[in-house]
Design a protein around this motif. Sequence first.
Motif, PDB file in Angstrom:
ATOM      1  N   GLU A   1      -0.400   7.511 -20.958  1.00 51.42           N
ATOM      2  CA  GLU A   1      -0.153   6.643 -19.810  1.00 51.42           C
ATOM      3  C   GLU A   1      -0.425   7.398 -18.513  1.00 51.42           C
ATOM      4  O   GLU A   1      -1.093   6.899 -17.606  1.00 51.42           O
TER       5      GLU A   1
ATOM      6  N   PHE B   1      -3.515   6.057 -16.371  1.00 51.14           N
ATOM      7  CA  PHE B   1      -3.135   5.113 -15.309  1.00 51.14           C
ATOM      8  C   PHE B   1      -2.381   5.700 -14.124  1.00 51.14           C
ATOM      9  O   PHE B   1      -2.566   5.257 -13.002  1.00 51.14           O
ATOM     10  N   MET B   2      -1.475   6.633 -14.363  1.00 49.66           N
ATOM     11  CA  MET B   2      -0.620   7.095 -13.269  1.00 49.66           C
ATOM     12  C   MET B   2      -1.412   7.934 -12.278  1.00 49.66           C
ATOM     13  O   MET B   2      -2.200   8.784 -12.677  1.00 49.66           O
ATOM     14  N   ARG B   3      -1.200   7.702 -11.002  1.00 50.58           N
ATOM     15  CA  ARG B   3      -1.935   8.434  -9.981  1.00 50.58           C
ATOM     16  C   ARG B   3      -0.994   8.934  -8.899  1.00 50.58           C
ATOM     17  O   ARG B   3      -0.009   8.280  -8.572  1.00 50.58           O
ATOM     18  N   ASP B   4      -1.334  10.105  -8.326  1.00 52.11           N
ATOM     19  CA  ASP B   4      -0.523  10.627  -7.222  1.00 52.11           C
ATOM     20  C   ASP B   4      -0.646   9.727  -5.994  1.00 52.11           C
ATOM     21  O   ASP B   4       0.319   9.508  -5.286  1.00 52.11           O
ATOM     22  N   ASN B   5      -1.845   9.247  -5.722  1.00 45.64           N
ATOM     23  CA  ASN B   5      -2.077   8.339  -4.602  1.00 45.64           C
ATOM     24  C   ASN B   5      -1.374   8.832  -3.335  1.00 45.64           C
ATOM     25  O   ASN B   5      -0.648   8.078  -2.694  1.00 45.64           O
TER      26      ASN B   5
ATOM     27  N   ARG C   1       1.571  16.745  -7.749  1.00 52.64           N
ATOM     28  CA  ARG C   1       1.794  16.925  -9.174  1.00 52.64           C
ATOM     29  C   ARG C   1       0.539  17.140 -10.016  1.00 52.64           C
ATOM     30  O   ARG C   1       0.452  18.031 -10.826  1.00 52.64           O
TER      31      ARG C   1
ATOM     32  N   ASP D   1       2.642   8.869 -26.043  1.00 53.54           N
ATOM     33  CA  ASP D   1       2.375   7.675 -25.232  1.00 53.54           C
ATOM     34  C   ASP D   1       2.461   7.999 -23.745  1.00 53.54           C
ATOM     35  O   ASP D   1       1.652   7.555 -22.944  1.00 53.54           O
TER      36      ASP D   1
ATOM     37  N   PHE E   1       1.676  -0.695 -19.215  1.00 61.75           N
ATOM     38  CA  PHE E   1       0.686   0.383 -19.187  1.00 61.75           C
ATOM     39  C   PHE E   1       0.888   1.350 -20.352  1.00 61.75           C
ATOM     40  O   PHE E   1      -0.056   1.968 -20.817  1.00 61.75           O
ATOM     41  N   VAL E   2       2.113   1.483 -20.814  1.00 61.54           N
ATOM     42  CA  VAL E   2       2.357   2.318 -21.990  1.00 61.54           C
ATOM     43  C   VAL E   2       1.869   1.585 -23.237  1.00 61.54           C
ATOM     44  O   VAL E   2       1.265   2.163 -24.126  1.00 61.54           O
TER      45      VAL E   2
ATOM     46  N   PHE F   1       9.170   9.085  -9.257  1.00 63.74           N
ATOM     47  CA  PHE F   1       8.288   8.645 -10.345  1.00 63.74           C
ATOM     48  C   PHE F   1       6.926   8.268  -9.771  1.00 63.74           C
ATOM     49  O   PHE F   1       6.744   8.241  -8.560  1.00 63.74           O
ATOM     50  N   ARG F   2       5.983   8.046 -10.667  1.00 69.14           N
ATOM     51  CA  ARG F   2       4.639   7.676 -10.206  1.00 69.14           C
ATOM     52  C   ARG F   2       4.316   6.259 -10.638  1.00 69.14           C
ATOM     53  O   ARG F   2       4.927   5.705 -11.551  1.00 69.14           O
ATOM     54  N   LEU F   3       3.323   5.670  -9.976  1.00 66.98           N
ATOM     55  CA  LEU F   3       2.914   4.308 -10.292  1.00 66.98           C
ATOM     56  C   LEU F   3       1.418   4.283 -10.609  1.00 66.98           C
ATOM     57  O   LEU F   3       0.660   5.105 -10.102  1.00 66.98           O
ATOM     58  N   PRO F   4       1.002   3.319 -11.439  1.00 59.46           N
ATOM     59  CA  PRO F   4      -0.426   3.197 -11.748  1.00 59.46           C
ATOM     60  C   PRO F   4      -1.155   2.452 -10.630  1.00 59.46           C
ATOM     61  O   PRO F   4      -1.725   1.381 -10.859  1.00 59.46           O
ATOM     62  N   ILE F   5      -1.101   3.018  -9.427  1.00 57.74           N
ATOM     63  CA  ILE F   5      -1.609   2.306  -8.251  1.00 57.74           C
ATOM     64  C   ILE F   5      -2.409   3.244  -7.376  1.00 57.74           C
ATOM     65  O   ILE F   5      -2.059   4.409  -7.222  1.00 57.74           O
ATOM     66  N   GLU F   6      -3.495   2.720  -6.806  1.00 61.55           N
ATOM     67  CA  GLU F   6      -4.203   3.465  -5.769  1.00 61.55           C
ATOM     68  C   GLU F   6      -4.300   2.592  -4.528  1.00 61.55           C
ATOM     69  O   GLU F   6      -4.472   1.375  -4.610  1.00 61.55           O
TER      70      GLU F   6
ATOM     71  N   ASP G   1       7.099   8.144  -5.029  1.00 63.10           N
ATOM     72  CA  ASP G   1       7.163   9.598  -4.985  1.00 63.10           C
ATOM     73  C   ASP G   1       8.530  10.048  -4.457  1.00 63.10           C
ATOM     74  O   ASP G   1       9.134  10.987  -4.972  1.00 63.10           O
TER      75      ASP G   1
ATOM     76  N   GLY H   1       0.792  -1.233   0.000  1.00 59.83           N
ATOM     77  CA  GLY H   1       0.000   0.000   0.000  1.00 59.83           C
ATOM     78  C   GLY H   1       0.819   1.275   0.000  1.00 59.83           C
ATOM     79  O   GLY H   1       0.311   2.339  -0.357  1.00 59.83           O
ATOM     80  N   HIS H   2       2.089   1.194   0.401  1.00 60.18           N
ATOM     81  CA  HIS H   2       2.922   2.392   0.435  1.00 60.18           C
ATOM     82  C   HIS H   2       3.751   2.588  -0.830  1.00 60.18           C
ATOM     83  O   HIS H   2       4.636   3.446  -0.865  1.00 60.18           O
TER      84      HIS H   2
ATOM     85  N   LEU I   1       6.295  -2.456 -15.837  1.00 61.81           N
ATOM     86  CA  LEU I   1       5.564  -1.183 -15.896  1.00 61.81           C
ATOM     87  C   LEU I   1       5.239  -0.790 -17.326  1.00 61.81           C
ATOM     88  O   LEU I   1       4.272  -0.075 -17.583  1.00 61.81           O
TER      89      LEU I   1
ATOM     90  N   GLY J   1       3.120   3.852  -3.781  1.00 61.47           N
ATOM     91  CA  GLY J   1       3.004   5.170  -4.399  1.00 61.47           C
ATOM     92  C   GLY J   1       3.838   6.195  -3.637  1.00 61.47           C
ATOM     93  O   GLY J   1       4.490   7.066  -4.226  1.00 61.47           O
ATOM     94  N   HIS J   2       3.800   6.069  -2.319  1.00 62.40           N
ATOM     95  CA  HIS J   2       4.531   6.982  -1.438  1.00 62.40           C
ATOM     96  C   HIS J   2       6.048   6.832  -1.647  1.00 62.40           C
ATOM     97  O   HIS J   2       6.775   7.819  -1.753  1.00 62.40           O
TER      98      HIS J   2
END
Lengths: 414, 109
Positions: free
Chosen positions: B39, B43-47, B107, B35, A398-399, A249-254, A245, A238-239, A395, A241-242
């Motif tokens: 993307e 898909f990308m999120r600050d979360n 961001r 692209d 996703f692209v 970089f960012r991740l496609p995760i919530e 950061d 769960g951490h 990763l 994304g944190h």
Amino acid sequence: MKKYSVFAVAREAMRHHTGWTRAWRDAAPKKKYDVIIIGAGGHGLATAYYLGKNFGITNVAILEKGWLGGGNTGRNTTIIRSNYLQDPSAAIYEKSRSLYETMSQDLNYNVMFSPRGVIMLAQTEHEVRGYKRTAHANNLQGVSTEFIGPEKVKQLVPIINIDGPRYPVLGGLWQARGGTARHDAVAWGYARACSDMGMDVIQKCEVTGIRQSGGKVTGVSTNKGDIDCDKLGMVVAGHSGHLADMAGFRLPIESVSLQALVSEPIKPCMDVVVMANTVHGYMSQSDKGEMVIGGGTDGYNNYTQRGSFHHIEETVRALIETFPMVSRLKMLRQWGGIVDVTGDRSPILSKTPVEGVFVNCGWGTGGFKAIPGSGWAMAELMAKGRSPLTDAFGLNRFVEGRFIDESVAAGVAH
Amino acid sequence: MLTIHCPNCGITAEETEFHAGGEAHLKRFGPGSSDAEFESYLFMRDNPKGVHFERWRHNNGCGKWFHVARDTTTLEVFGSYSAQTTEPPQDILDVITDRHPDWTQGRNA
Ligand SMILES: Cc1cc2nc3c(=O)[nH]c(=O)nc-3n(C[C@H](O)[C@H](O)[C@H](O)COP(=O)(O)OP(=O)(O)OC[C@H]3O[C@@H](n4cnc5c(N)ncnc54)[C@H](O)[C@@H]3O)c2cc1C
Ligand SMILES: [Zn+2]
């Protein structure tokens, strides 16, 4: 490390259990390691274990901000199965399930793996078709599952009500070699084995920054000071994304909360795991006799390890129709864990934009079952730069729009 | 259980009247974008671990969408505002900086 065995138990019984030693060392950080793993959950520990066991890399530290297995690894409902739909998923989940079969022997630590069988109930026509399709896919993948009719379901689960008014049981996807294991023991067993190989498992050590130079990782900052490394594995569920950061970089995760609850202990009444995905509920009985119950995730981003009560209510309400006896049970405890959910409900095992930094995350609501397989694959990825088991989970999918869609197989938490 | 205010119909109610819709203020990218832009948008999120701007729908009420500012580490709701905006309004930002003086905007937001 002292080997655990029946002789050790007998010997200790003779001397009032005074000879047991700590299962793993409480280590202080060194200045530098070849590899640092952030997160001492099952996936982080298994990654470290296989780095040592399969690749001889033992100058490794596993950093944990809380206590060993205190994240989702110690909060989940321990369902193990490998009946996913897509080929890359079947490969890694089945690798994992098969490693669970020998884990107690491999680690010399009883993880209480119980291949009692898992049924996923089909309660709508749509689910019947979906699970038949999964069963066919599983047969092609060499994963042994079968679609069973309602009578067989009733035979396996006598306490079930198969002709409920809203959601009658129309059949189920049955994986006889699925089951459960003791979650804490999985973390403890790996920690003991890692410590025995000379690795440092460092608790209460929170990573607060990722240090880099020229696009390459050089180490981490922590509440116990800076620690250098050549390679870094972020395995923080769960951490994620944190941490991403911190690395820039960012991740496609919530991150959302997933809750579970257990009842008072009762006599044995159900010796398989039953999942009811349409109504968002699943249940198994622990060795202590508690009914272990889980449901769906909360809808909103959350880092608090608790969730909204109405989700518990929804889960229990749904289960009562299928298991009327649940209505007479008192519930003892309820808790939440922060799960890392991706758009296609599949994990990410990947290199990242920062050289030397690897991520293993996105297991979301269903990664306990994947711990040994994920550790195996992640270790290979980190040691060699690629692994056939992780290729599809990068990763870059996703692209490229190359999703591994498991939203049906993993539509509900487990 | 969150208590949320719908700025569209003025009702304040508990969470079960609403449906969470994920991160707010995503910039939509259309044909001709790169692209990386697609993307990022899809898909990308600050979360974030902390202040989060997010979409909610009053689906058991007026049915309309709106935005909420909320803290994902305390579940404190800072306030709601119209969805017809590309960034959080000043009064919401004031509430947040009042509670967290050293907060800086992420961001996407
Ligand atoms: C209620 C619930 C039920 C579930 N049921 C099932 C199930 O039945 N079957 C199944 O297969 N899966 C299930 N899951 C999912 C499963 O628990 C997870 O996918 C899995 O445990 C993830 O393991 P992990 O090692 O990746 O993460 P975790 O066990 O969460 O470990 C990550 C660790 O990283 C640490 N960390 C975070 N940030 C930092 C930092 N900055 N510095 C240092 N350390 C840090 C955390 O403290 C944590 O200990 C369930 C999850 C929940 C919450
Ligand atoms: Zn409204």
